[in-house]
Scaffold this motif. Structure first.
Motif, PDB file in Angstrom:
ATOM      1  N   GLN A  10      -7.083  -4.954   3.356  1.00 45.95           N
ATOM      2  CA  GLN A  10      -8.393  -4.365   3.583  1.00 45.95           C
ATOM      3  C   GLN A  10      -8.315  -3.285   4.656  1.00 45.95           C
ATOM      4  N   VAL A  11      -7.655  -3.600   5.759  1.00 48.85           N
ATOM      5  CA  VAL A  11      -7.517  -2.617   6.835  1.00 48.85           C
ATOM      6  C   VAL A  11      -6.759  -1.397   6.351  1.00 48.85           C
ATOM      7  N   ALA A  12      -5.682  -1.628   5.625  1.00 47.92           N
ATOM      8  CA  ALA A  12      -4.843  -0.519   5.164  1.00 47.92           C
ATOM      9  C   ALA A  12      -5.603   0.396   4.228  1.00 47.92           C
ATOM     10  N   ILE A  13      -6.242  -0.180   3.226  1.00 48.69           N
ATOM     11  CA  ILE A  13      -6.909   0.643   2.219  1.00 48.69           C
ATOM     12  C   ILE A  13      -8.118   1.363   2.807  1.00 48.69           C
ATOM     13  N   MET A  14      -8.937   0.666   3.609  1.00 45.83           N
ATOM     14  CA  MET A  14     -10.099   1.310   4.200  1.00 45.83           C
ATOM     15  C   MET A  14      -9.681   2.371   5.202  1.00 45.83           C
ATOM     16  N   SER A  15      -8.565   2.157   5.901  1.00 53.00           N
ATOM     17  CA  SER A  15      -8.068   3.175   6.828  1.00 53.00           C
ATOM     18  C   SER A  15      -7.661   4.430   6.071  1.00 53.00           C
ATOM     19  N   SER A  47      -2.550  -5.965  -5.200  1.00 47.20           N
ATOM     20  CA  SER A  47      -1.665  -4.937  -5.737  1.00 47.20           C
ATOM     21  C   SER A  47      -1.505  -3.747  -4.799  1.00 47.20           C
ATOM     22  N   PHE A  48      -1.648  -3.941  -3.495  1.00 44.46           N
ATOM     23  CA  PHE A  48      -1.359  -2.836  -2.586  1.00 44.46           C
ATOM     24  C   PHE A  48       0.153  -2.734  -2.410  1.00 44.46           C
ATOM     25  N   PRO A  49       0.755  -1.557  -2.486  1.00 43.47           N
ATOM     26  CA  PRO A  49       0.053  -0.289  -2.684  1.00 43.47           C
ATOM     27  C   PRO A  49      -0.116   0.070  -4.151  1.00 43.47           C
ATOM     28  N   ASP A  50      -1.278   0.552  -4.515  1.00 46.26           N
ATOM     29  CA  ASP A  50      -1.517   1.124  -5.835  1.00 46.26           C
ATOM     30  C   ASP A  50      -1.236   2.621  -5.702  1.00 46.26           C
ATOM     31  N   GLU A  51      -0.025   3.027  -6.070  1.00 41.84           N
ATOM     32  CA  GLU A  51       0.416   4.396  -5.802  1.00 41.84           C
ATOM     33  C   GLU A  51      -0.476   5.423  -6.489  1.00 41.84           C
ATOM     34  N   GLN A  52      -0.908   5.133  -7.698  1.00 44.71           N
ATOM     35  CA  GLN A  52      -1.757   6.072  -8.419  1.00 44.71           C
ATOM     36  C   GLN A  52      -3.074   6.275  -7.682  1.00 44.71           C
ATOM     37  N   TYR A  53      -3.636   5.190  -7.169  1.00 45.21           N
ATOM     38  CA  TYR A  53      -4.904   5.285  -6.453  1.00 45.21           C
ATOM     39  C   TYR A  53      -4.734   6.028  -5.134  1.00 45.21           C
ATOM     40  N   VAL A  54      -3.662   5.706  -4.386  1.00 39.76           N
ATOM     41  CA  VAL A  54      -3.419   6.379  -3.113  1.00 39.76           C
ATOM     42  C   VAL A  54      -3.187   7.869  -3.335  1.00 39.76           C
ATOM     43  N   ASN A  55      -2.460   8.235  -4.374  1.00 41.17           N
ATOM     44  CA  ASN A  55      -2.237   9.640  -4.660  1.00 41.17           C
ATOM     45  C   ASN A  55      -3.540  10.360  -4.991  1.00 41.17           C
TER      46      ASN A  55
END
Length: 228
Positions: A10-15, A47-55
């Motif tokens: 949660q912290v990683a994705i929201m950050s 499923s973190f990291p979701d590379e497609q989503y992060v990109n």
């Protein structure tokens, strides 16, 4: 590889969602409601990291790439790299890629301050003048002390004239104690717009100046150079 806990994800994705737009001075509301919903959905998965989503977030923020690392409770380390070192180069970042730290140093500074607080060496409600070798007061509200907590929360009353502080303290590398001349009326580097028009503690204004002073306090109290 260890599976990240839900709170860590949660912290990683929201950050990622918050910091990427900020890093390019794009307000958070430029991220669509759909993107924010996708982020919330991602938090609920393993499923973190979701590379497609992060990109996709990188594309929204117009950034080439970034890296993130985690130190788990068992002291194992996980690192993830995304995107490119330079746009349209297909050159991915590695563990040895050097990134601009920028305002991530504020996290380090705040951690150092709280460590001093845990050690009983400072109190967050202390007047910063108890630790600085020069006095800092809002010229329009000289009887209101500026506290460590105010600096941590961007409520010290300072503005954020980026070009000016960059010129003085990054380009010319004036020492940090020159802030005395920068913040005190009657000095050659003083400007009235260095201060907001409200009393310290009564308004939030994001500024690096307060964290520069916090780093100086860390040095003064610990007797250790901030770089160390």
């Amino acid at each position: 590889m260890n599976r990240l806990g839900k709170n860590t994800r949660q912290v990683a994705i929201m950050s990622i969602l918050f910091m990427l737009p900020i890093s390019n001075l794009i307000p958070i509301y430029f991220i669509s409601a759909e993107e924010q919903k996708n982020t919330v959905n991602a938090i609920q998965t393993d499923s973190f990291p979701d590379e497609q989503y992060v990109n996709r977030l990188l594309k929204i923020a117009d950034m080439p790439g970034f890296a993130v690392g985690f130190i788990n409770k068992d002291k194992s380390i996980e690192t993830y790299m995304f995107g490119e070192t330079k746009i349209n180069t297909d050159n991915p970042p590695t563990k040895n890629t050097v990134f601009l730290a920028a305002s991530l140093t504020k996290t380090v500074t705040a951690t150092a301050i709280l460590q001093l607080w845990e050690q009983g060496k400072i109190d967050l409600d202390d007047d910063i003048n108890d630790y600085l070798p020069f006095p800092v007061r809002h010229p329009d509200y000289p009887n209101i002390p500026i506290t460590i907590k105010m600096l941590l929360t961007h409520t010290g009353g300072f503005t954020n004239i980026l070009w000016r502080t960059f010129l003085y303290f990054s380009f010319f590398h004036y020492p940090i104690d020159w802030y005395e001349f920068y913040l005190t009326p009657g000095n050659p580097f003083y400007h009235a717009d260095n201060w907001n028009d409200y009393p310290p503690g009564e308004g939030i204004y994001y500024t690096s100046l307060g964290y520069d002073l916090l780093g100086y306090i860390v040095e003064q109290v610990s007797a250790i150079p901030f770089e160390d």
